[in-house]
Write an enzyme that holds these catalytic residues in place. Structure first.
Site, mmCIF file in Angstrom:
data_model
loop_
_atom_site.group_PDB
_atom_site.id
_atom_site.type_symbol
_atom_site.label_atom_id
_atom_site.label_comp_id
_atom_site.label_asym_id
_atom_site.label_seq_id
_atom_site.Cartn_x
_atom_site.Cartn_y
_atom_site.Cartn_z
ATOM 1 C CG ASP A 16 47.841 87.940 68.275
ATOM 2 O OD1 ASP A 16 48.053 88.147 66.935
ATOM 3 O OD2 ASP A 16 46.944 87.101 68.822
ATOM 4 C CG ASP A 111 43.516 88.927 67.658
ATOM 5 O OD1 ASP A 111 43.951 89.390 66.817
ATOM 6 O OD2 ASP A 111 43.947 87.909 68.267
ATOM 7 C CD GLU A 112 47.617 90.886 64.568
ATOM 8 O OE1 GLU A 112 48.965 90.577 64.288
ATOM 9 O OE2 GLU A 112 46.902 90.423 64.211
HETATM 10 N N1 DCP Z 1 40.070 84.911 62.447
HETATM 11 C C1 DCP Z 1 39.479 84.446 61.455
HETATM 12 N N2 DCP Z 1 39.879 83.742 60.199
HETATM 13 C C2 DCP Z 1 41.175 83.657 60.069
HETATM 14 C C3 DCP Z 1 42.072 83.772 61.224
HETATM 15 C C4 DCP Z 1 41.650 84.710 62.314
HETATM 16 O O1 DCP Z 1 38.231 85.043 61.487
HETATM 17 N N3 DCP Z 1 41.758 82.691 59.021
HETATM 18 C C5 DCP Z 1 39.829 85.611 63.606
HETATM 19 C C6 DCP Z 1 39.598 84.659 64.644
HETATM 20 C C7 DCP Z 1 40.675 85.030 65.696
HETATM 21 C C8 DCP Z 1 40.987 86.501 65.322
HETATM 22 O O2 DCP Z 1 40.572 86.720 64.133
HETATM 23 O O3 DCP Z 1 40.011 84.695 66.982
HETATM 24 C C9 DCP Z 1 42.413 86.728 65.769
HETATM 25 O O4 DCP Z 1 43.292 85.852 64.719
HETATM 26 P P1 DCP Z 1 44.619 85.310 65.310
HETATM 27 O O5 DCP Z 1 45.359 84.977 64.238
HETATM 28 O O6 DCP Z 1 45.412 86.330 66.353
HETATM 29 O O7 DCP Z 1 44.105 83.940 66.145
HETATM 30 P P2 DCP Z 1 43.596 84.009 67.413
HETATM 31 O O8 DCP Z 1 43.720 84.993 68.319
HETATM 32 O O9 DCP Z 1 42.232 83.061 67.479
HETATM 33 O O10 DCP Z 1 44.970 82.862 68.174
HETATM 34 P P3 DCP Z 1 46.234 83.098 68.640
HETATM 35 O O11 DCP Z 1 46.051 82.557 69.764
HETATM 36 O O12 DCP Z 1 47.266 82.105 67.811
HETATM 37 O O13 DCP Z 1 46.449 84.339 68.273
HETATM 38 MG MG MG Z 2 45.226 86.182 68.332
#
Ligand code: DCP
Ligand code: MG
Length: 363
Positions: A16, A111-112
């Site tokens: 992730d 991203d995952e």
């Molecule tokens: N995303 C979104 N709306 C949400 C959650 C996530 O648009 N409610 C998008 C933005 C994030 C991406 O999906 O960058 C990936 O989600 P993650 O939950 O993996 O969050 P991040 O990668 O941003 O942060 P982390 O470091 O906690 O994984």
């Molecule tokens: Mg993420």
């Protein structure tokens, strides 16, 4: 010797990316580094935070928060409009890297992804070393960090990847799985959302250990077909396979209005725009579908969907548009303000070329 159905025999990695959209934006514009940053939403209007960097998280800002609230928590926070094409391109680069280690890659979002590396011979088959190498390659290629979780099933690999963010590498071995699960809040279990969690809380189930107390026969009448999964998960067992390229079940697009709208014409125009987005997306993926669904969310956040299924898959954008007025009328009530509208096409099938070049395009 590990057999195919040995619940401890597989080696699963969950990767992730860290603060994904925000990290990409900071890479593109290094002057943003070190400053609190939100991607998505607009503080003056409606909208929510898609994600934010760790500097913004220090103020209590998080994904899905109203952007106004984010602004209140940190007035100097910088808002950035998301650039999905860019994130998709980075996502494709990461996926390419994954596929060099195993064909069994199951993306969950941009991203995952889960990787099953059970059969991977690199690094003597040691999954931890494979995960470390994947992280190194991602950093080299994209200048971004991701966090990896390594375990013997999907559930624990995903829990592990979240344990030491950012830039983490966390291993959960078979002998440690049950103990870790016992301490886990029930909300963190895969497939347990706020509703099920609340229901379980009423039953006195708040952690994996609480859930583990319940015999299968008592879970079954309460949770039906999910009972067995919960029973096993409470013991650190998850038999779900990594499913490469899971076929999509539906494609949709929706929009939230800056101000709630009441005018039917205006709604219809908004829906047509969404339908066009969906048609473009279907075309890009060489898909079509039989069912069109309109979703309406009213100003009080209640939600209604109305669907129509055709006998045959759609062959044109016009066909989709023609059904929208009827679906919209059935979903709305005169005078009731609408906050969000969406269109989804489901019952997807590949868009074959047999129908001839004229119909090959949905647009
Ligand atoms: N995303 C979104 N709306 C949400 C959650 C996530 O648009 N409610 C998008 C933005 C994030 C991406 O999906 O960058 C990936 O989600 P993650 O939950 O993996 O969050 P991040 O990668 O941003 O942060 P982390 O470091 O906690 O994984
Ligand atoms: Mg993420």
């Amino acid at each position: 010797m590990a057999s195919a159905d040995d619940p401890y025999a597989r080696r699963i990695i969950h990767i992730d990316m860290d603060a994904f959209y925000a990290a990409v934006e900071m890479r593109e514009d290094p002057s943003l580094r070190g400053r609190p940053l939100v991607v998505g939403g607009d503080p003056e209007r409606r909208g929510t935070v898609a994600t934010c960097n760790y500097e913004a998280r220090a103020y209590g800002i998080h994904s899905a928060m109203a952007s106004r609230t984010a602004k209140k928590r940190c007035p100097e926070v910088i808002f950035i409009r998301p650039r999905f094409d860019l994130y998709r391109a980075v996502s494709a680069e990461i996926r390419e890297i994954f596929l060099q280690y195993t064909p069994k890659v199951e993306p969950l979002s941009l991203d995952e992804a889960y990787l099953d590396v059970t059969g991977c011979r690199l690094f003597g088959g040691i999954a931890t070393d494979i995960a470390r190498d994947i992280k190194r390659r991602i950093l080299e290629k994209t200048r971004l960090t991701g966090s990896a979780g390594v375990s013997y099933n999907k559930f624990l690999a995903k829990i592990a990847s979240d344990m030491n963010k950012p830039d983490g590498l966390t291993v959960v071995r078979p002998e440690d799985g049950p103990k870790l699960v016992a301490h886990l809040p029930i909300r963190k279990f895969f497939g347990i959302g706020p509703v099920t969690a609340a229901r379980m809380k009423e039953l006195g189930i708040e952690t994996g250990a609480d859930l583990g107390q319940w015999p299968l026969e008592r879970l079954q009448p309460l949770f039906g077909k999910h009972a067995e999964y919960y029973y096993q998960a409470a013991r650190g067992v998850d038999l779900r396979e990594v499913e490469p390229d899971r076929p999509r079940k539906s494609l949709g697009s929706e929009t939230t209005f800056v101000q709630d709208i009441q005018d039917l014409e205006e709604m219809l125009n908004a829906l047509k725009l969404r339908a066009r987005e969906v048609a473009l997306d279907l075309q890009e993926k060489q898909l079509t579908g039989k069912t069109v669904t309109v979703k309406v969310k009213f100003s009080d956040f209640t939600q209604v969907t109305r669907s129509h299924s055709f006998d045959r898959p759609l062959t044109s954008y016009r066909q989709m548009v023609a059904i929208l007025p009827d679906l919209l009328r059935r979903a709305t009530e005169p005078g009731r303000a609408v906050r969000l509208l969406g269109v989804t096409v489901s019952n997807l099938v590949p868009h074959s070329d047999e129908e001839g070049p004229v119909q090959r395009s949905l647009l």
